[in-house]
Design an enzyme around this catalytic site. Structure first.
Site, PDB file in Angstrom:
ATOM      1  N   PRO A   1      45.492  40.217  42.845  1.00 14.92           N
ATOM      2  CA  PRO A   1      46.222  41.482  42.665  1.00 14.92           C
ATOM      3  C   PRO A   1      45.601  42.327  41.559  1.00 14.92           C
ATOM      4  O   PRO A   1      45.319  41.842  40.470  1.00 14.92           O
ATOM      5  CB  PRO A   1      47.639  41.042  42.306  1.00 14.92           C
ATOM      6  CG  PRO A   1      47.542  39.619  41.923  1.00 14.92           C
ATOM      7  CD  PRO A   1      46.283  39.056  42.499  1.00 14.92           C
ATOM      8  N   GLU A   2      45.361  43.588  41.861  1.00 15.02           N
ATOM      9  CA  GLU A   2      44.874  44.531  40.859  1.00 15.02           C
ATOM     10  C   GLU A   2      46.060  45.355  40.373  1.00 15.02           C
ATOM     11  O   GLU A   2      47.187  45.200  40.855  1.00 15.02           O
ATOM     12  CB  GLU A   2      43.786  45.410  41.484  1.00 15.02           C
ATOM     13  CG  GLU A   2      42.567  44.599  41.899  1.00 15.02           C
ATOM     14  CD  GLU A   2      41.276  45.119  41.278  1.00 15.02           C
ATOM     15  OE1 GLU A   2      41.327  45.736  40.202  1.00 15.02           O
ATOM     16  OE2 GLU A   2      40.227  44.896  41.882  1.00 15.02           O
TER      17      GLU A   2
ATOM     18  N   ARG B   1      47.434  28.902  43.762  1.00 18.35           N
ATOM     19  CA  ARG B   1      46.304  28.511  42.904  1.00 18.35           C
ATOM     20  C   ARG B   1      46.702  28.338  41.447  1.00 18.35           C
ATOM     21  O   ARG B   1      45.908  27.834  40.645  1.00 18.35           O
ATOM     22  CB  ARG B   1      45.176  29.527  43.055  1.00 18.35           C
ATOM     23  CG  ARG B   1      44.684  29.570  44.504  1.00 18.35           C
ATOM     24  CD  ARG B   1      43.526  30.529  44.671  1.00 18.35           C
ATOM     25  NE  ARG B   1      42.370  30.116  43.898  1.00 18.35           N
ATOM     26  CZ  ARG B   1      41.240  30.812  43.826  1.00 18.35           C
ATOM     27  NH1 ARG B   1      41.142  31.946  44.471  1.00 18.35           N
ATOM     28  NH2 ARG B   1      40.238  30.389  43.093  1.00 18.35           N
TER      29      ARG B   1
ATOM     30  N   LYS C   1      27.835  54.940  23.431  1.00 19.35           N
ATOM     31  CA  LYS C   1      27.698  53.657  24.142  1.00 19.35           C
ATOM     32  C   LYS C   1      26.569  53.709  25.161  1.00 19.35           C
ATOM     33  O   LYS C   1      26.530  54.575  26.013  1.00 19.35           O
ATOM     34  CB  LYS C   1      29.021  53.320  24.843  1.00 19.35           C
ATOM     35  CG  LYS C   1      30.069  52.735  23.918  1.00 19.35           C
ATOM     36  CD  LYS C   1      31.032  51.832  24.682  1.00 19.35           C
ATOM     37  CE  LYS C   1      31.730  50.854  23.754  1.00 19.35           C
ATOM     38  NZ  LYS C   1      32.345  51.490  22.598  1.00 19.35           N
TER      39      LYS C   1
ATOM     40  N   HIS D   1      54.742  25.369  46.658  1.00 18.08           N
ATOM     41  CA  HIS D   1      54.159  26.304  45.701  1.00 18.08           C
ATOM     42  C   HIS D   1      55.192  27.251  45.112  1.00 18.08           C
ATOM     43  O   HIS D   1      54.842  28.194  44.414  1.00 18.08           O
ATOM     44  CB  HIS D   1      53.010  27.075  46.350  1.00 18.08           C
ATOM     45  CG  HIS D   1      51.956  26.186  46.919  1.00 18.08           C
ATOM     46  ND1 HIS D   1      51.162  25.379  46.124  1.00 18.08           N
ATOM     47  CD2 HIS D   1      51.581  25.942  48.195  1.00 18.08           C
ATOM     48  CE1 HIS D   1      50.341  24.680  46.894  1.00 18.08           C
ATOM     49  NE2 HIS D   1      50.583  25.009  48.149  1.00 18.08           N
TER      50      HIS D   1
END
Ligand SMILES: [Zn+2]
Length: 293
Positions: free
Chosen positions: A2-3, A123, A166, A104
């Site tokens: 998930p982002e 996981r 940078k 799970h």
């Protein structure tokens, strides 16, 4: 994995079931996920009301009436299932009749409004923590974390301040969580494509000699927000579709403009370019060599 937009989608799906309700029972089915659960985890939650549900980067933050904050991170595969006894699923609703138990299902929250929220994580890279509200900004999860990309803080001026001098490639600077928090690989590729910036250009090239943002810096700030907001909106619609199937919140497949399109024709009208892939810091970057200079 998930982002940020998926996490925001999960937050919006969970909020109606959590905010204003008390935890009446918390079942913790194992001692740890990625990290051990905090001491007396269930006892510290039971009886407490959730006063608000926020998000910082990819973390969910449930403020409790006790003054502690329940910090939740989905890791690679974490998901929440919201069920409500006796309720029939309606279009646009994420309530579902309870399904079977899974090995799970690691945490089950029962709330005073009748909602049951199950945290499932195959996981186990996700985790939960309890942090006193006044210590949130300085705790191990958030200390040194960069600015929030969906908030008003992200602007051309902020980019100029963060990137001045940078030489790091833009792609790496945008993924640096100490500068901007929660921007993942997919959304960085998309934002650079839409802004027409080469992923290997120096981050400092978005800043003038006087330390002012270039025009592209202003565009990039806007595009990052657009890309994330569009994904949140797409997640919102898929959230409803998912709920009709299995009640699971938050994951969606989204068709991207460059991400994962190596070898395909560039979608920019009039561009004859082909999407290319290069590897930066061990991760794939997708870009159009013709549009992105
Ligand atoms: Zn192109």
């Amino acid at each position: 994995m998930p982002e940020l937009p998926e996490v925001e989608t999960v937050r919006r799906g969970l909020a109606p079931a959590m905010v204003g309700a008390r935890f009446t029972k918390v079942a913790q089915n194992r001692p740890d996920l990625r990290f051990p659960f905090p001491e007396r985890f269930a006892k510290r939650l039971e009886g407490q009301e959730v006063t608000s549900l926020g998000r910082r980067a990819k973390y969910l933050l449930a403020d409790l009436s006790s003054g502690e904050v329940l910090v939740m991170h989905l890791g690679m595969s974490g998901r929440f299932l919201v069920t409500k006894d006796g309720a029939t699923a309606e279009p646009g609703s994420f309530y579902q009749t309870p399904g079977g138990q899974s090995p799970h299902d690691h945490v089950v929250f029962t709330l005073s409004n009748g909602a049951v929220i199950t945290y499932n994580d195959t996981r186990r890279f996700g985790f939960m923590d309890l942090v006193p509200r006044p210590e949130i900004a300085t705790c191990r999860h958030f200390a040194g974390m960069g600015i929030e990309p969906l908030g008003n803080e992200l602007s051309g001026e902020t980019i100029a301040r963060l990137f001045e001098g940078k030489r790091t490639p833009l792609k790496a600077a945008l993924l640096d969580q100490r500068l901007i928090a929660g921007l993942g690989n997919i959304y960085v590729c998309e934002a650079l494509f839409r802004t027409g910036l080469h992923p290997e250009a120096a981050a400092g090239s978005l800043v003038s000699k006087k330390g002012q943002p270039t025009q592209k810096a202003h565009v990039l700030a806007e595009v990052i927000r657009d890309v994330l907001n569009e994904a949140v909106a797409a997640g919102g619609s898929t959230l409803r579709d998912h709920a009709q199937v299995d009640g699971t919140l938050g994951y969606f497949q989204h068709r991207f403009k460059v991400y994962d399109r190596e070898g395909e024709a560039c979608v920019t009208p009039g561009c004859k370019g082909t999407v290319a892939r290069l590897v930066q810091s061990g991760r794939s970057t997708f870009y159009c060599p013709k549009c992105q200079k």
